[in-house]
Scaffold this active site. Structure first.
Site, PDB file in Angstrom:
ATOM      1  N   LYS A   9      -2.658  12.557  -3.350  1.00 39.91           N
ATOM      2  CA  LYS A   9      -1.755  11.418  -3.245  1.00 39.91           C
ATOM      3  C   LYS A   9      -0.358  11.866  -2.810  1.00 39.91           C
ATOM      4  O   LYS A   9      -0.045  13.063  -2.822  1.00 39.91           O
ATOM      5  CB  LYS A   9      -1.721  10.691  -4.599  1.00 39.91           C
ATOM      6  CG  LYS A   9      -3.063  10.061  -4.997  1.00 39.91           C
ATOM      7  CD  LYS A   9      -2.947   9.279  -6.305  1.00 39.91           C
ATOM      8  CE  LYS A   9      -4.250   8.569  -6.647  1.00 39.91           C
ATOM      9  NZ  LYS A   9      -4.110   7.734  -7.877  1.00 39.91           N
ATOM     10  N   TYR A  49      -8.560  -0.150  -2.767  1.00 38.28           N
ATOM     11  CA  TYR A  49      -8.310  -0.510  -4.171  1.00 38.28           C
ATOM     12  C   TYR A  49      -8.671  -1.966  -4.466  1.00 38.28           C
ATOM     13  O   TYR A  49      -8.108  -2.554  -5.382  1.00 38.28           O
ATOM     14  CB  TYR A  49      -6.846  -0.244  -4.519  1.00 38.28           C
ATOM     15  CG  TYR A  49      -6.518   1.228  -4.747  1.00 38.28           C
ATOM     16  CD1 TYR A  49      -7.232   1.995  -5.680  1.00 38.28           C
ATOM     17  CD2 TYR A  49      -5.481   1.851  -4.066  1.00 38.28           C
ATOM     18  CE1 TYR A  49      -6.924   3.332  -5.903  1.00 38.28           C
ATOM     19  CE2 TYR A  49      -5.164   3.196  -4.285  1.00 38.28           C
ATOM     20  CZ  TYR A  49      -5.893   3.927  -5.208  1.00 38.28           C
ATOM     21  OH  TYR A  49      -5.580   5.253  -5.427  1.00 38.28           O
ATOM     22  N   ASN A 112      -0.364  10.353 -10.315  1.00 40.06           N
ATOM     23  CA  ASN A 112      -1.349  11.248 -10.949  1.00 40.06           C
ATOM     24  C   ASN A 112      -2.083  12.129  -9.938  1.00 40.06           C
ATOM     25  O   ASN A 112      -3.192  12.594 -10.197  1.00 40.06           O
ATOM     26  CB  ASN A 112      -2.319  10.440 -11.813  1.00 40.06           C
ATOM     27  CG  ASN A 112      -3.095   9.424 -11.001  1.00 40.06           C
ATOM     28  OD1 ASN A 112      -2.940   9.339  -9.787  1.00 40.06           O
ATOM     29  ND2 ASN A 112      -3.941   8.674 -11.659  1.00 40.06           N
ATOM     30  N   HIS A 115      -6.960  11.136  -6.134  1.00 38.19           N
ATOM     31  CA  HIS A 115      -8.016  10.130  -6.277  1.00 38.19           C
ATOM     32  C   HIS A 115      -9.361  10.808  -6.053  1.00 38.19           C
ATOM     33  O   HIS A 115      -9.475  11.690  -5.198  1.00 38.19           O
ATOM     34  CB  HIS A 115      -7.855   9.019  -5.227  1.00 38.19           C
ATOM     35  CG  HIS A 115      -9.083   8.158  -5.114  1.00 38.19           C
ATOM     36  ND1 HIS A 115      -9.327   7.098  -5.956  1.00 38.19           N
ATOM     37  CD2 HIS A 115     -10.166   8.248  -4.284  1.00 38.19           C
ATOM     38  CE1 HIS A 115     -10.510   6.566  -5.643  1.00 38.19           C
ATOM     39  NE2 HIS A 115     -11.036   7.241  -4.635  1.00 38.19           N
ATOM     40  N   GLU A 126     -16.052   4.626   0.330  1.00 40.16           N
ATOM     41  CA  GLU A 126     -14.733   5.215   0.578  1.00 40.16           C
ATOM     42  C   GLU A 126     -14.771   6.214   1.743  1.00 40.16           C
ATOM     43  O   GLU A 126     -13.844   6.255   2.554  1.00 40.16           O
ATOM     44  CB  GLU A 126     -14.217   5.881  -0.698  1.00 40.16           C
ATOM     45  CG  GLU A 126     -13.920   4.845  -1.793  1.00 40.16           C
ATOM     46  CD  GLU A 126     -13.584   5.452  -3.152  1.00 40.16           C
ATOM     47  OE1 GLU A 126     -13.588   6.706  -3.275  1.00 40.16           O
ATOM     48  OE2 GLU A 126     -13.321   4.679  -4.096  1.00 40.16           O
TER      49      GLU A 126
HETATM   50  N1  UDP Z   1      -2.954   3.218 -12.234  1.00 37.87           N
HETATM   51  C1  UDP Z   1      -1.676   2.910 -12.643  1.00 37.87           C
HETATM   52  N2  UDP Z   1      -1.503   2.315 -13.870  1.00 37.87           N
HETATM   53  C2  UDP Z   1      -2.554   2.009 -14.670  1.00 37.87           C
HETATM   54  C3  UDP Z   1      -3.856   2.333 -14.241  1.00 37.87           C
HETATM   55  C4  UDP Z   1      -4.019   2.931 -13.006  1.00 37.87           C
HETATM   56  O1  UDP Z   1      -0.705   3.166 -11.929  1.00 37.87           O
HETATM   57  O2  UDP Z   1      -2.342   1.460 -15.766  1.00 37.87           O
HETATM   58  C5  UDP Z   1      -3.156   3.847 -10.911  1.00 37.87           C
HETATM   59  C6  UDP Z   1      -3.376   5.363 -10.990  1.00 37.87           C
HETATM   60  O3  UDP Z   1      -2.728   5.958  -9.869  1.00 37.87           O
HETATM   61  C7  UDP Z   1      -4.881   5.463 -10.862  1.00 37.87           C
HETATM   62  C8  UDP Z   1      -5.215   4.293  -9.916  1.00 37.87           C
HETATM   63  O4  UDP Z   1      -4.306   3.292 -10.302  1.00 37.87           O
HETATM   64  O5  UDP Z   1      -5.296   6.709 -10.345  1.00 37.87           O
HETATM   65  C9  UDP Z   1      -6.635   3.787 -10.013  1.00 37.87           C
HETATM   66  O6  UDP Z   1      -6.939   3.516 -11.361  1.00 37.87           O
HETATM   67  P1  UDP Z   1      -8.334   3.943 -11.993  1.00 37.87           P
HETATM   68  O7  UDP Z   1      -8.463   3.254 -13.303  1.00 37.87           O
HETATM   69  O8  UDP Z   1      -9.423   3.742 -10.986  1.00 37.87           O
HETATM   70  O9  UDP Z   1      -8.118   5.511 -12.309  1.00 37.87           O
HETATM   71  P2  UDP Z   1      -8.781   6.817 -11.679  1.00 37.87           P
HETATM   72  O10 UDP Z   1     -10.187   6.468 -11.250  1.00 37.87           O
HETATM   73  O11 UDP Z   1      -7.898   7.218 -10.530  1.00 37.87           O
HETATM   74  O12 UDP Z   1      -8.745   7.837 -12.784  1.00 37.87           O
HETATM   75 MG    MG Z   2     -10.885   4.876 -10.056  1.00 37.02          MG
END
Ligand code: UDP
Ligand code: MG
Length: 154
Positions: A9, A49, A112, A115, A126
């Site tokens: 990212k 997303y 974070n 992805h 994807e």
């Molecule tokens: N995210 C965020 N706040 C939240 C939850 C998710 O900013 O409360 C963002 C974070 O960058 C995350 C992405 O949205 O990686 C997608 O969320 P997901 O739950 O799919 O998490 P991941 O699969 O990336 O662990």
């Molecule tokens: Mg996810």
């Protein structure tokens, strides 16, 4: 063999962590089969997303992900989706275990670093979203036969 879509990212790119993050996947034995460095536009991110469209963090997430370039990878390996998700760690850096990418390199929630696809269906969708078919490269790493034994590949 399974493929997964990984995105380093904007925070990972801006912080100069591309090499160290990609290095972890290489060290683990995952094979790069696709790689693109690019800025993502909002319409592509809206598709990527789409499952999160109604979530309160969605707008900020799209803004963050489109602000600065990312490195998009397609990685291949046995159980690649599960292996990569484990290496990434929990979603938020503060919760992620040490030893994981998010746990070692970040403390933020939305910033974070990475992805990774979370299911075979998501991975297929994807990879199709971020790569043209001819950008996925079939090749045989020289070390392949020392990364997996016959049982792994059965
Ligand atoms: N995210 C965020 N706040 C939240 C939850 C998710 O900013 O409360 C963002 C974070 O960058 C995350 C992405 O949205 O990686 C997608 O969320 P997901 O739950 O799919 O998490 P991941 O699969 O990336 O662990
Ligand atoms: Mg996810």
């Amino acid at each position: 063999m399974e493929r997964t879509l990984i995105i380093i990212k904007p925070d990972g790119v801006q912080r100069g962590l591309i090499g160290r993050i990609v290095g972890r996947f290489e060290d683990k034995g995952l094979k790069v089969v696709g790689c693109r460095f690019r800025k993502l536009d909002e319409s592509l991110l809206a598709e990527h997303y789409s499952a999160h469209k109604e979530r309160p963090f969605y707008k900020g997430l799209v803004r963050f992900m489109s602000e600065s370039p990312v490195l998009v990878l397609a990685l291949e390996g046995v159980d690649a989706i599960k292996v990569c998700r484990k290496m990434m760690g929990a979603t938020f850096g503060r919760d992620a275990e040490p030893g994981t990418i998010r746990g070692d390199f970040g403390v933020s929630r939305s910033y974070n670093l990475i992805h990774g696809s979370d299911s075979p269906e998501a991975a297929e969708r994807e990879i199709g979203l971020f790569f043209d078919a001819d950008e996925i490269v079939e090749w045989q790493p020289a070390a392949h036969r020392w990364v997996y034994d016959a049982e792994d590949l059965a």
